[in-house]
Design an enzyme around this catalytic site. Structure first.
Site, PDB file in Angstrom:
ATOM      1  CE  LYS A   1      -2.261  -0.884   3.850  1.00 44.06           C
ATOM      2  NZ  LYS A   1      -1.605  -2.127   4.297  1.00 44.06           N
TER       3      LYS A   1
ATOM      4  NE  ARG B   1      -4.095  -1.163  10.133  1.00 38.58           N
ATOM      5  CZ  ARG B   1      -2.995  -0.670   9.545  1.00 38.58           C
ATOM      6  NH1 ARG B   1      -2.968   0.562   9.129  1.00 38.58           N
ATOM      7  NH2 ARG B   1      -1.937  -1.432   9.398  1.00 38.58           N
TER       8      ARG B   1
ATOM      9  NE  ARG C   1       8.150  -3.395   6.088  1.00 36.07           N
ATOM     10  CZ  ARG C   1       6.877  -2.990   6.048  1.00 36.07           C
ATOM     11  NH1 ARG C   1       6.319  -2.631   4.896  1.00 36.07           N
ATOM     12  NH2 ARG C   1       6.151  -2.963   7.136  1.00 36.07           N
TER      13      ARG C   1
ATOM     14  NE  ARG D   1       6.752  -0.785  10.063  1.00 32.02           N
ATOM     15  CZ  ARG D   1       5.619  -0.635   9.385  1.00 32.02           C
ATOM     16  NH1 ARG D   1       5.652  -0.079   8.177  1.00 32.02           N
ATOM     17  NH2 ARG D   1       4.464  -1.032   9.866  1.00 32.02           N
TER      18      ARG D   1
ATOM     19  NE  ARG E   1       2.203  -4.893  11.245  1.00 28.46           N
ATOM     20  CZ  ARG E   1       3.213  -4.643  10.410  1.00 28.46           C
ATOM     21  NH1 ARG E   1       4.393  -5.206  10.584  1.00 28.46           N
ATOM     22  NH2 ARG E   1       3.023  -3.828   9.393  1.00 28.46           N
TER      23      ARG E   1
HETATM   24  P1  AMP Z   1       0.983   0.497   8.951  1.00 32.60           P
HETATM   25  O1  AMP Z   1       2.247   1.223   8.688  1.00 32.60           O
HETATM   26  O2  AMP Z   1      -0.193   1.044   8.181  1.00 32.60           O
HETATM   27  O3  AMP Z   1       1.116  -1.007   8.815  1.00 32.60           O
HETATM   28  O4  AMP Z   1       0.610   0.774  10.489  1.00 32.60           O
HETATM   29  C1  AMP Z   1       1.495   0.391  11.537  1.00 32.60           C
HETATM   30  C2  AMP Z   1       0.714   0.279  12.839  1.00 32.60           C
HETATM   31  O5  AMP Z   1       0.132   1.551  13.167  1.00 32.60           O
HETATM   32  C3  AMP Z   1      -0.461  -0.675  12.824  1.00 32.60           C
HETATM   33  O6  AMP Z   1      -0.065  -2.021  13.068  1.00 32.60           O
HETATM   34  C4  AMP Z   1      -1.324  -0.109  13.949  1.00 32.60           C
HETATM   35  O7  AMP Z   1      -0.781  -0.425  15.217  1.00 32.60           O
HETATM   36  C5  AMP Z   1      -1.149   1.391  13.749  1.00 32.60           C
HETATM   37  N1  AMP Z   1      -2.159   1.932  12.799  1.00 32.60           N
HETATM   38  C6  AMP Z   1      -1.928   2.510  11.593  1.00 32.60           C
HETATM   39  N2  AMP Z   1      -3.081   2.890  11.014  1.00 32.60           N
HETATM   40  C7  AMP Z   1      -4.061   2.539  11.881  1.00 32.60           C
HETATM   41  C8  AMP Z   1      -5.486   2.639  11.849  1.00 32.60           C
HETATM   42  N3  AMP Z   1      -6.129   3.174  10.792  1.00 32.60           N
HETATM   43  N4  AMP Z   1      -6.179   2.167  12.920  1.00 32.60           N
HETATM   44  C9  AMP Z   1      -5.547   1.622  13.989  1.00 32.60           C
HETATM   45  N5  AMP Z   1      -4.218   1.485  14.064  1.00 32.60           N
HETATM   46  C10 AMP Z   1      -3.469   1.941  13.032  1.00 32.60           C
END
Ligand code: AMP
Length: 217
Positions: free
Chosen positions: A15, A90, A129, A162, A173
């Site tokens: 994404k 989400r 990654r 990360r 996740r």
């Molecule tokens: P991402 O980089 O989008 O994979 O987000 C990393 C982490 O940030 C996720 O595993 C969640 O802990 C938090 N996070 C990001 N976006 C959201 C969202 N829309 N709702 C809840 N948690 C989020």
């Protein structure tokens, strides 16, 4: 383009990469809630301190926190521009709130672009990654390893991972995605939002070409 777009899919589906390319091509503002949260964690802000424990455990950050971030962006930097949402919504509550927010601000959802990738591939993509903290170059120990183990090809810095890309957290996740996020596809189908599914398990360029075509159709 003033229409808003959601780029949707499991963690590791691409994404971020695809969203950034689309944003550049169509002049959209990319809003990655994950990036906003990581930046807050790095700077030790109150938002970061609150979000960190959820993120490191692979859990979702509470809806109210996320909706605060999105509302601020839509009323601020994105007030006059189309947005590509990456990693948001989400949960069902987030999707419903987004609908309300868009209606209130007179904005329309142009497309929900869904990247489909199977779990086994996602685990390899995420747990492999690595990134360069200095120049931002991206690697994958399985799929695109650096020439020298743990070192950036471009600038020689030590590569980082990360915290939420650790193997256990990756599994959590993915569970959270299947339990809480994937059901949103049915929500958007029932709302007759323009949902477009794309096979994300291909070269970046091939996926991007298809997404660009869908955005223009
Ligand atoms: P991402 O980089 O989008 O994979 O987000 C990393 C982490 O940030 C996720 O595993 C969640 O802990 C938090 N996070 C990001 N976006 C959201 C969202 N829309 N709702 C809840 N948690 C989020």
């Amino acid at each position: 383009m003033r229409q808003d777009v959601i780029i949707f899919g499991p963690p590791g589906a691409g994404k971020g990469t695809q969203g950034a390319l689309l944003a550049e091509r169509f002049g959209l503002l990319r809003l990655s809630t994950g990036d906003v949260l990581r930046d807050a964690v790095q700077h030790g802000t109150p938002l970061g301190l609150e979000a960190r424990r959820f993120m490191n455990a692979g859990e979702l950050v509470p809806d109210a926190v996320i909706l605060g971030i999105v509302g601020d962006h839509l009323r601020g930097p994105a007030a006059t521009r189309g947005v590509i949402f990456d990693g948001f919504p989400r949960t069902l509550a987030q999707a419903q709130s987004l609908d309300g927010l868009l209606a209130q601000l007179g904005r329309t959802l142009g497309a929900v672009l869904v990247l489909e990738v199977d779990d086994e591939t996602l685990v390899r993509r995420l747990s492999g990654r690595r990134s360069c903290p200095s120049c931002g170059a991206l690697y994958n120990v399985y799929l695109k390893p650096p020439r020298e183990d743990g070192r950036c090809d471009v600038c020689g810095a030590d590569l980082g991972q990360r915290p939420d890309d650790a193997a256990d957290t990756v599994r959590r996740r993915l569970e959270v995605y299947h339990e809480q996020t994937q059901p949103l596809l049915a929500y958007y189908e029932s709302r007759q939002a323009p949902l477009r599914r794309v096979n994300g398990d291909r070269a970046v360029e091939a996926v991007q070409r298809e997404l660009v075509g869908l955005m223009q159709s």
